[in-house]
Design a protein around this motif. Sequence first.
Motif, short mmCIF file in Angstrom:
data_model
loop_
_atom_site.label_atom_id
_atom_site.label_comp_id
_atom_site.label_asym_id
_atom_site.label_seq_id
_atom_site.Cartn_x
_atom_site.Cartn_y
_atom_site.Cartn_z
N LEU A 125 1.82 31.43 11.69
CA LEU A 125 2.96 32.21 12.17
C LEU A 125 3.03 33.58 11.51
O LEU A 125 3.46 34.56 12.13
N ASP A 126 2.62 33.65 10.25
CA ASP A 126 2.68 34.91 9.52
C ASP A 126 1.51 35.84 9.83
O ASP A 126 1.59 37.04 9.60
N ALA A 127 0.43 35.29 10.34
CA ALA A 127 -0.76 36.10 10.60
C ALA A 127 -0.50 37.05 11.77
O ALA A 127 0.08 36.68 12.78
N GLU A 128 -0.93 38.29 11.58
CA GLU A 128 -0.79 39.25 12.65
C GLU A 128 -2.01 39.14 13.54
O GLU A 128 -3.14 39.10 13.07
N THR A 153 2.77 27.85 8.73
CA THR A 153 3.38 29.10 8.27
C THR A 153 2.34 30.21 8.17
O THR A 153 2.64 31.37 8.48
N ARG A 154 1.11 29.87 7.74
CA ARG A 154 0.05 30.90 7.71
C ARG A 154 -0.22 31.42 9.12
O ARG A 154 -0.36 32.62 9.34
#
Length: 96
Positions: A72-75, A69-70
């Motif tokens: 996937l959430d990282a830009e 999830t980190r």
Amino acid sequence: MVARAPERRSERLEVRVPPSLHNRVSQAAALRGQTLAAFVTAAVQDAAQRAIEDAEVTRLNRDDFAALTRALDAEAEPNHALRAAAARHRAMTGHA
């Protein structure tokens, strides 16, 4: 899981097993108060469901899920391969 209406017909499934396994399965069915056919059908159905889930479902422990999830959430900026793929897509579809 979606409930299904009972099937109206059945198919025959034959399998040859050693006498020792037949005796063991018969004993297990009797201990459950089931016929041999009902016991084997339930066991095969459970095994088939597990095999399908093993092939189709990815399971992660908490730490791995958190890492996913980190990520996937990282830009992040698109890399060269992603830019090239987007350019090919635009060229093929005519979309900007």
